[in-house]
Design an enzyme around this catalytic site. Structure first.
Site, PDB file in Angstrom:
ATOM      1  N   GLY A 239       3.921   1.200  47.364  1.00 17.18           N
ATOM      2  CA  GLY A 239       2.642   0.597  46.781  1.00 17.18           C
ATOM      3  C   GLY A 239       1.552   0.019  47.681  1.00 17.18           C
ATOM      4  O   GLY A 239       0.577  -0.323  47.360  1.00 17.18           O
ATOM      5  N   GLU A 275       9.517   2.530  50.331  1.00 15.37           N
ATOM      6  CA  GLU A 275       9.234   4.057  49.676  1.00 15.37           C
ATOM      7  C   GLU A 275       7.587   4.234  50.002  1.00 15.37           C
ATOM      8  O   GLU A 275       6.942   4.660  48.773  1.00 15.37           O
ATOM      9  CB  GLU A 275       9.734   4.109  48.515  1.00 15.37           C
ATOM     10  CG  GLU A 275      11.217   3.941  48.113  1.00 15.37           C
ATOM     11  CD  GLU A 275      11.717   3.843  46.746  1.00 15.37           C
ATOM     12  OE1 GLU A 275      10.744   3.696  45.867  1.00 15.37           O
ATOM     13  OE2 GLU A 275      12.816   3.798  46.411  1.00 15.37           O
ATOM     14  N   PRO A 276       7.097   4.322  50.883  1.00 10.35           N
ATOM     15  CA  PRO A 276       5.548   4.382  50.871  1.00 10.35           C
ATOM     16  C   PRO A 276       5.136   5.913  50.739  1.00 10.35           C
ATOM     17  O   PRO A 276       5.936   6.644  51.291  1.00 10.35           O
ATOM     18  CB  PRO A 276       5.204   4.118  52.270  1.00 10.35           C
ATOM     19  CG  PRO A 276       6.477   4.256  53.366  1.00 10.35           C
ATOM     20  CD  PRO A 276       7.672   4.023  52.373  1.00 10.35           C
ATOM     21  N   GLY A 277       4.159   6.282  49.916  1.00  8.75           N
ATOM     22  CA  GLY A 277       3.697   7.586  49.590  1.00  8.75           C
ATOM     23  C   GLY A 277       2.118   7.550  49.847  1.00  8.75           C
ATOM     24  O   GLY A 277       1.951   8.034  50.965  1.00  8.75           O
ATOM     25  N   ARG A 314      -8.086  12.687  40.144  1.00  8.99           N
ATOM     26  CA  ARG A 314      -7.838  11.072  40.508  1.00  8.99           C
ATOM     27  C   ARG A 314      -9.253  10.321  39.846  1.00  8.99           C
ATOM     28  O   ARG A 314      -9.055   9.539  39.039  1.00  8.99           O
ATOM     29  CB  ARG A 314      -7.750  10.291  41.909  1.00  8.99           C
ATOM     30  CG  ARG A 314      -6.358  11.200  42.360  1.00  8.99           C
ATOM     31  CD  ARG A 314      -5.857  10.366  43.430  1.00  8.99           C
ATOM     32  NE  ARG A 314      -5.355   8.782  43.303  1.00  8.99           N
ATOM     33  CZ  ARG A 314      -6.329   7.942  43.666  1.00  8.99           C
ATOM     34  NH1 ARG A 314      -7.464   8.218  44.023  1.00  8.99           N
ATOM     35  NH2 ARG A 314      -5.889   6.842  43.166  1.00  8.99           N
ATOM     36  N   TYR A 318      -8.240   7.942  36.894  1.00  9.61           N
ATOM     37  CA  TYR A 318      -8.241   6.578  37.283  1.00  9.61           C
ATOM     38  C   TYR A 318      -9.709   6.068  37.586  1.00  9.61           C
ATOM     39  O   TYR A 318      -9.519   4.816  38.093  1.00  9.61           O
ATOM     40  CB  TYR A 318      -7.195   6.355  38.401  1.00  9.61           C
ATOM     41  CG  TYR A 318      -6.041   7.082  38.420  1.00  9.61           C
ATOM     42  CD1 TYR A 318      -5.017   6.724  37.494  1.00  9.61           C
ATOM     43  CD2 TYR A 318      -5.786   7.990  39.105  1.00  9.61           C
ATOM     44  CE1 TYR A 318      -3.846   7.260  37.369  1.00  9.61           C
ATOM     45  CE2 TYR A 318      -4.467   8.879  39.354  1.00  9.61           C
ATOM     46  CZ  TYR A 318      -3.466   8.218  38.426  1.00  9.61           C
ATOM     47  OH  TYR A 318      -2.489   8.908  38.415  1.00  9.61           O
ATOM     48  N   CYS A 346     -15.324  22.551  31.980  1.00  5.52           N
ATOM     49  CA  CYS A 346     -15.948  22.581  30.821  1.00  5.52           C
ATOM     50  C   CYS A 346     -15.861  21.173  30.287  1.00  5.52           C
ATOM     51  O   CYS A 346     -15.240  20.928  29.025  1.00  5.52           O
ATOM     52  CB  CYS A 346     -15.936  23.619  29.805  1.00  5.52           C
ATOM     53  SG  CYS A 346     -16.281  25.076  30.800  1.00  5.52           S
ATOM     54  N   GLU A 347     -15.771  20.122  30.677  1.00  6.03           N
ATOM     55  CA  GLU A 347     -15.784  18.794  30.036  1.00  6.03           C
ATOM     56  C   GLU A 347     -16.553  17.758  30.983  1.00  6.03           C
ATOM     57  O   GLU A 347     -16.609  17.750  32.331  1.00  6.03           O
ATOM     58  CB  GLU A 347     -14.578  18.330  29.559  1.00  6.03           C
ATOM     59  CG  GLU A 347     -13.336  18.282  30.832  1.00  6.03           C
ATOM     60  CD  GLU A 347     -12.051  17.974  30.254  1.00  6.03           C
ATOM     61  OE1 GLU A 347     -11.786  16.561  29.975  1.00  6.03           O
ATOM     62  OE2 GLU A 347     -11.122  18.841  30.186  1.00  6.03           O
ATOM     63  N   TYR A 375      -1.615  12.326  46.077  1.00  9.91           N
ATOM     64  CA  TYR A 375      -1.902  12.495  44.669  1.00  9.91           C
ATOM     65  C   TYR A 375      -3.012  13.402  44.558  1.00  9.91           C
ATOM     66  O   TYR A 375      -3.973  13.182  43.510  1.00  9.91           O
ATOM     67  CB  TYR A 375      -2.101  11.181  43.947  1.00  9.91           C
ATOM     68  CG  TYR A 375      -0.918  10.080  44.118  1.00  9.91           C
ATOM     69  CD1 TYR A 375       0.466  10.408  43.868  1.00  9.91           C
ATOM     70  CD2 TYR A 375      -0.953   8.968  45.143  1.00  9.91           C
ATOM     71  CE1 TYR A 375       1.624   9.375  43.914  1.00  9.91           C
ATOM     72  CE2 TYR A 375       0.226   8.323  45.248  1.00  9.91           C
ATOM     73  CZ  TYR A 375       1.279   8.529  44.772  1.00  9.91           C
ATOM     74  OH  TYR A 375       2.652   7.728  45.003  1.00  9.91           O
TER      75      TYR A 375
HETATM   76  N1  LLP Z   1       8.333   4.513  44.941  1.00  9.84           N
HETATM   77  C1  LLP Z   1       8.368   4.631  43.288  1.00  9.84           C
HETATM   78  C2  LLP Z   1       9.331   4.261  42.813  1.00  9.84           C
HETATM   79  C3  LLP Z   1       7.124   5.086  42.725  1.00  9.84           C
HETATM   80  O1  LLP Z   1       7.103   4.871  41.668  1.00  9.84           O
HETATM   81  C4  LLP Z   1       6.078   5.327  43.722  1.00  9.84           C
HETATM   82  C5  LLP Z   1       4.705   5.608  42.986  1.00  9.84           C
HETATM   83  C6  LLP Z   1       6.197   5.171  45.140  1.00  9.84           C
HETATM   84  C7  LLP Z   1       7.238   4.658  45.369  1.00  9.84           C
HETATM   85  C8  LLP Z   1       5.131   5.296  45.883  1.00  9.84           C
HETATM   86  O2  LLP Z   1       4.093   4.322  45.931  1.00  9.84           O
HETATM   87  P1  LLP Z   1       2.713   4.497  46.687  1.00  9.84           P
HETATM   88  O3  LLP Z   1       3.405   4.164  48.116  1.00  9.84           O
HETATM   89  O4  LLP Z   1       2.329   5.961  46.956  1.00  9.84           O
HETATM   90  O5  LLP Z   1       1.618   3.778  46.506  1.00  9.84           O
HETATM   91  N2  LLP Z   1      -0.878   9.080  40.861  1.00  9.84           N
HETATM   92  C9  LLP Z   1      -1.442   7.737  41.141  1.00  9.84           C
HETATM   93  C10 LLP Z   1      -0.325   7.005  41.859  1.00  9.84           C
HETATM   94  C11 LLP Z   1       0.918   6.803  41.172  1.00  9.84           C
HETATM   95  C12 LLP Z   1       2.163   6.096  41.797  1.00  9.84           C
HETATM   96  C13 LLP Z   1       3.392   6.382  41.147  1.00  9.84           C
HETATM   97  N3  LLP Z   1       4.546   5.959  41.888  1.00  9.84           N
HETATM   98  C14 LLP Z   1      -2.715   7.836  41.976  1.00  9.84           C
HETATM   99  O6  LLP Z   1      -3.258   8.935  42.037  1.00  9.84           O
HETATM  100  O7  LLP Z   1      -3.263   6.668  42.226  1.00  9.84           O
END
Ligand code: LLP
Length: 421
Positions: A239, A275-277, A314, A318, A346-347, A375
């Site tokens: 997050g 759990e960073p993404g 995105r 969002y 087309c939107e 993402y």
């Molecule tokens: N762990 C869990 C359980 C999650 O649901 C998520 C993201 C993460 C870790 C990783 O979060 P991060 O570090 O990436 O913020 N599609 C959206 C973001 C959806 C995130 C969903 N869960 C966007 O493009 O902003």
């Protein structure tokens, strides 16, 4: 910091001019920097130094096998949310004991896959899921290691669609009911409680909501231990946000985050998982696109690109901001023009930016969307029958296509026509 910089008047990915990649693979395409992926992983790893920990990359952000290999080699575990992601982790060479399985809707098949292939823990989100996992584990004659994801009812102060830690969200078990749910888990033979899980949302730009959630987890840890449970691990979710604009955003750094985690939870002696993404992949990727037309509207100019909302959803989904920059560095003193930057779909939702200032563009010019590594590709689709765009990985002065653009024929061949037609 990332490795997409102007050198000799043009934007490079590490040591490769993006223009060269465009000439070789065609536009649009995603391009990732190995050095940036590694750097961002290391930042987290180092931020938690001094505590036993595992950084489990949330591959939902960008799940190409080559990206996973880079991170696995750097020492990452993986956070997966589907059987498909689990299969990717295994294919990238990540051992089961470094994979955590999150998500509110795990199916029997997904549970079986992970229990037979090896899993560090399931982050369980409801009582019915707990019962089902118990049954599947008993069938297989194994014990499933679990944490319970608790919902701390904390406002993450992020976009409503990506906040997950309020009671109205579908995620986790209300923290107020956690003790009874853990008592239930302790009575199920097929489960082994190993810790607590929490994740409150994505693109958080302040530490305070994390701190509030982690304080609640600390209190719960004491209570659960007093109830006789073994709480040896805390999964703190992902997050942490990234700067999407170069100028005015400064979300906390992984070091600040790590210091806060140690400050709040250090005394518990738990192993910490995160759990960073986005923070790992976001600024490690760009989307490169070509200007098809510059269209003069009645009161504005449209820059019509060959990338569209199906490639990067995105902004449409969002209202997200992505910096868009020309591959050719504008000369100092160039007066910018103002554009609505759109794709060919087309939107009207297929709009990346309105009233955006950009160096004057003409047909054939190339631009890069920054911060598109997370993402981006993973959320793309073939809407309007636009083939999924290629992904490219750069390392130093070399690059490779890590997912090829399908031909139109390949795309069509995935459909089958019933024999009665
Ligand atoms: N762990 C869990 C359980 C999650 O649901 C998520 C993201 C993460 C870790 C990783 O979060 P991060 O570090 O990436 O913020 N599609 C959206 C973001 C959806 C995130 C969903 N869960 C966007 O493009 O902003």
């Amino acid at each position: 910091m990332d490795h997409f910089l102007y050198k000799n008047g043009e934007l490079h990915a590490e040591d490769v001019p993006l223009r060269e990649i465009a000439a070789s693979v065609g536009t649009p395409f995603y391009c990732y920097s190995t050095a940036t992926l590694e750097r961002h992983f290391r930042l987290f790893d180092e931020a938690l130094e001094g505590t036993e920990h595992l950084v489990c990359y949330a591959m939902k952000a960008a799940s190409n096998l080559a990206i996973l290999k880079v991170l696995a080699a750097a020492g990452a575990g993986m956070d997966v949310v589907s059987g498909g992601e689990y299969a990717r982790a295994i294919a990238a060479g990540v051992p089961g004991e470094r994979i955590v399985f999150s998500g509110v809707g795990k199916t029997r098949e997904e549970m079986r896959l992970a229990l037979t292939g090896g899993i560090r823990q399931f982050n369980v989100e409801s009582e019915p899921e707990m019962e089902r996992l118990n049954a599947v584990a008993l069938e297989l004659g194994v014990k499933a290691p679990i944490t319970v994801r608790v919902n701390p009812d904390v406002d993450a102060k992020t976009h409503a669609k990506i906040a997950t830690g309020k009671k109205e969200n579908k995620f986790g078990i209300p923290i107020s009911r956690a003790r009874e749910v853990y008592a239930m888990a302790a009575g199920l033979e097929g489960l082994e409680v190993v810790g607590i899980d929490v994740h409150i949302g994505s693109q958080l730009t302040e530490l305070e909501p994390f701190r509030q959630a982690y304080e609640k987890v600390k209190e719960l840890t004491h209570q659960l231990r007093a109830d006789g449970h073994i709480i040896k691990r805390l999964d703190l979710g992902g997050g942490l946000g990234i700067p999407y604009t170069r100028s005015n955003e400064a979300p906390p750094l992984p070091t600040d985050y790590g210091a806060m985690v140690k400050d709040v939870l250090g005394e518990l002696g738990c192993e910490i998982e995160i759990e960073p993404g986005r923070l790992i992949a976001g600024n490690a990727g760009v989307l490169v696109s070509e200007v098809i037309y510059v269209k003069e509207g009645e009161d504005r100019k449209f820059l019509i690109l060959d990338a569209a909302m199906n490639d990067l959803i995105r902004p449409a989904m969002y209202d997200a901001h992505h910096d868009i920059v020309p591959l050719l560095e504008p000369e100092a003193g160039t007066v910018p023009d103002t554009y609505d930057i759109v794709g060919p779909v087309c939107e009207s939702g297929d709009t990346f930016a309105k009233g955006r200032e950009l160096a004057r563009m003409s047909e054939g010019a190339l631009v890069a969307f920054r911060s598109a590594g997370a993402y981006g590709a993973v959320m793309s689709s073939e809407y309007n029958s636009r083939p999924m765009i290629p992904e490219v990985l750069v390392q130093g002065d070399q690059f490779a296509v890590i997912r090829a653009r399908p031909t139109l024929e390949e795309m069509l061949n995935r459909d089958t026509i019933p024999e009665w037609l």
